[in-house]
Design a protein around this motif. Structure first.
Motif, PDB file in Angstrom:
ATOM      1  N   VAL A 122       6.483  -0.941  -0.113  1.00 30.23           N
ATOM      2  CA  VAL A 122       5.186  -0.508   0.426  1.00 30.23           C
ATOM      3  C   VAL A 122       5.144   1.016   0.557  1.00 30.23           C
ATOM      4  CG1 VAL A 122       3.667  -0.597   2.446  1.00 30.23           C
ATOM      5  CG2 VAL A 122       4.744  -2.696   1.602  1.00 30.23           C
ATOM      6  N   SER A 123       6.271   1.614   0.946  1.00 28.88           N
ATOM      7  CA  SER A 123       6.296   3.076   1.120  1.00 28.88           C
ATOM      8  C   SER A 123       6.070   3.794  -0.210  1.00 28.88           C
ATOM      9  CB  SER A 123       7.623   3.520   1.744  1.00 28.88           C
ATOM     10  OG  SER A 123       8.695   3.474   0.812  1.00 28.88           O
ATOM     11  N   LEU A 129       3.326   6.984  -5.486  1.00 30.47           N
ATOM     12  CA  LEU A 129       4.162   6.849  -6.679  1.00 30.47           C
ATOM     13  C   LEU A 129       3.798   5.592  -7.457  1.00 30.47           C
ATOM     14  CD1 LEU A 129       7.585   7.935  -5.146  1.00 30.47           C
ATOM     15  CD2 LEU A 129       5.907   9.337  -6.366  1.00 30.47           C
ATOM     16  N   ALA A 130       3.331   4.581  -6.738  1.00 26.04           N
ATOM     17  CA  ALA A 130       2.821   3.357  -7.344  1.00 26.04           C
ATOM     18  C   ALA A 130       1.407   3.141  -6.832  1.00 26.04           C
ATOM     19  CB  ALA A 130       3.700   2.170  -6.982  1.00 26.04           C
ATOM     20  N   ARG A 131       0.473   2.982  -7.745  1.00 24.92           N
ATOM     21  CA  ARG A 131      -0.906   2.726  -7.320  1.00 24.92           C
ATOM     22  C   ARG A 131      -1.022   1.338  -6.688  1.00 24.92           C
ATOM     23  NH1 ARG A 131      -4.162   6.480 -10.295  1.00 24.92           N
ATOM     24  NH2 ARG A 131      -3.072   8.454  -9.950  1.00 24.92           N
ATOM     25  N   HIS A 132      -0.229   0.408  -7.222  1.00 25.22           N
ATOM     26  CA  HIS A 132      -0.214  -0.963  -6.705  1.00 25.22           C
ATOM     27  C   HIS A 132       1.212  -1.484  -6.770  1.00 25.22           C
ATOM     28  CE1 HIS A 132      -4.626  -1.340  -6.670  1.00 25.22           C
ATOM     29  NE2 HIS A 132      -4.563  -0.559  -7.725  1.00 25.22           N
ATOM     30  N   ILE A 133       1.500  -2.517  -5.961  1.00 24.45           N
ATOM     31  CA  ILE A 133       2.840  -3.097  -5.925  1.00 24.45           C
ATOM     32  C   ILE A 133       2.754  -4.605  -6.115  1.00 24.45           C
ATOM     33  CG2 ILE A 133       3.936  -1.287  -4.563  1.00 24.45           C
ATOM     34  CD1 ILE A 133       3.460  -3.011  -2.073  1.00 24.45           C
ATOM     35  N   GLY A 134       3.870  -5.168  -6.573  1.00 24.66           N
ATOM     36  CA  GLY A 134       3.915  -6.602  -6.786  1.00 24.66           C
ATOM     37  C   GLY A 134       5.345  -7.095  -6.875  1.00 24.66           C
ATOM     38  N   VAL A 135       5.483  -8.375  -7.166  1.00 23.12           N
ATOM     39  CA  VAL A 135       6.794  -8.992  -7.308  1.00 23.12           C
ATOM     40  C   VAL A 135       6.781  -9.863  -8.558  1.00 23.12           C
ATOM     41  CG1 VAL A 135       7.301  -8.962  -4.836  1.00 23.12           C
ATOM     42  CG2 VAL A 135       6.141 -10.954  -5.830  1.00 23.12           C
ATOM     43  N   ALA A 136       7.951 -10.097  -9.105  1.00 18.54           N
ATOM     44  CA  ALA A 136       8.084 -10.959 -10.279  1.00 18.54           C
ATOM     45  C   ALA A 136       9.133 -12.025  -9.990  1.00 18.54           C
ATOM     46  CB  ALA A 136       8.487 -10.133 -11.502  1.00 18.54           C
ATOM     47  N   ASN A 137       8.904 -13.208 -10.527  1.00 17.61           N
ATOM     48  CA  ASN A 137       9.872 -14.302 -10.436  1.00 17.61           C
ATOM     49  C   ASN A 137      10.151 -14.752  -9.006  1.00 17.61           C
ATOM     50  OD1 ASN A 137      10.584 -14.449 -13.364  1.00 17.61           O
ATOM     51  ND2 ASN A 137      11.230 -12.334 -12.981  1.00 17.61           N
ATOM     52  N   PHE A 138       9.174 -14.607  -8.128  1.00 15.08           N
ATOM     53  CA  PHE A 138       9.311 -15.093  -6.761  1.00 15.08           C
ATOM     54  C   PHE A 138       8.750 -16.511  -6.690  1.00 15.08           C
ATOM     55  CE2 PHE A 138       9.827 -11.426  -3.551  1.00 15.08           C
ATOM     56  CZ  PHE A 138      10.633 -10.710  -4.423  1.00 15.08           C
ATOM     57  N   PRO A 139       9.546 -17.488  -6.227  1.00 10.59           N
ATOM     58  CA  PRO A 139       8.986 -18.821  -5.990  1.00 10.59           C
ATOM     59  C   PRO A 139       7.947 -18.759  -4.869  1.00 10.59           C
ATOM     60  CG  PRO A 139      11.398 -18.842  -5.959  1.00 10.59           C
ATOM     61  CD  PRO A 139      10.972 -17.412  -5.902  1.00 10.59           C
TER      62      PRO A 139
END
Length: 277
Positions: A122-123, A129-139
């Motif tokens: 989030v920071s 540095l990131a316009r948006h954030i996410g995750v990959a391969n999370f159940p």
């Protein structure tokens, strides 16, 4: 103009270019050609070892950087706060950019302080540095924890998703929480061309089975897809999938296919819940 997924303000073209496992000049040429052909969504990751090749293509392209959506990811062994920040710094340097449009945790791990990892993620967004954030391969249970317990403002989740692997529960959750779902391996490692039902649908419409498989994904709300394509012909064929018109009979045939044929399941993968599919 390509259709867009808009989730949490993330304006991401539904069809992107996957770059794994392309390296070096092959990767640079493929990304340059994709941008010439009209792609505006490029997916890479630190673990692909091709961010520098993508960065070279971005630098070579006359398309302004702010018109190109770039996703990159941090590997699962770099999720301690300092390591995550260093990974981001290396990615930005390689990509020759002062920001990425979407920064994702590539895979979950077990030996981590999840709240601290998410706080760091989030920071990076708060710093721009990131316009948006996410995750990959999370159940789904882990995604739910990150969103509901930790309050992370996720814009996207990236998972394997194609005509042979269902993601119904995860997609339903993503839609309810305004999260985009990006489908990787959307052609099931090229197995879609061998499926009789897709061959039948493709023949009916005068298109390719790969185009049928892609359009099935792209027709779905909140879903983007990132097929890897190194040649101009394959890139253009994938773009042309946007023009395919599937009907209810086509979708019924696809619904009847097995939805449990996962192609990507490394040793470090989380335990997948079969009921999510």
């Amino acid at each position: 103009m390509q259709r867009i997924v808009n989730a949490q303000g993330l304006n991401m073209p539904k069809l992107g270019l996957g770059t794994w496992p392309m390296l070096g000049e092959e990767c640079t040429r493929a990304v340059e050609q994709a941008l010439i052909s009209g792609y505006r969504h490029i997916d890479t990751a630190a673990a692909y070892n091709n961010e520098d090749a993508v960065g070279q293509a971005l630098a070579n392209s006359p398309t302004p950087r702010d018109q190109i959506h770039v996703t990159t990811k941090v590997w699962w062994d770099q999720l301690q706060p300092d390591a995550m920040r260093h990974s981001m710094d290396r990615s930005l340097k390689a990509l020759r950019s002062d920001y990425v449009d979407l920064f994702m945790i590539h895979w979950p791990t077990t030996d981590w302080d999840l709240p601290q990892t998410i706080k760091t993620l989030v920071s990076l967004k708060e710093q721009g540095l990131a316009r948006h954030i996410g995750v990959a391969n999370f159940p789904l249970p882990l995604l739910r924890k990150v969103v509901e317990e930790l309050g992370a403002p996720l814009s996207a989740i990236q998972v394997e998703y194609h005509v042979l692997l269902g993601q119904h529960a995860l997609l339903d959750y993503a839609r309810r929480h305004d999260i985009a779902l990006t489908a990787y391996s959307p052609l099931a490692r090229n197995k879609v061309s061998e499926i009789a039902a897709l061959q039948q649908i493709a023949a009916k419409h005068g298109v390719l089975p790969t185009q049928v498989a892609l359009k099935w994904l792209l027709d779905q709300a909140n879903v983007a897809a990132i097929p890897k394509a190194s040649s101009k012909a394959n890139q253009l064929a994938n773009l042309a999938s946007l023009q395919v018109n599937l009907d209810d009979e086509d979708r019924a045939l696809i619904a009847g296919l097995s939805k449990r044929e996962r192609q990507v399941n490394p040793d470090f993968a989380p335990v997948w819940d079969p009921f999510d599919q």
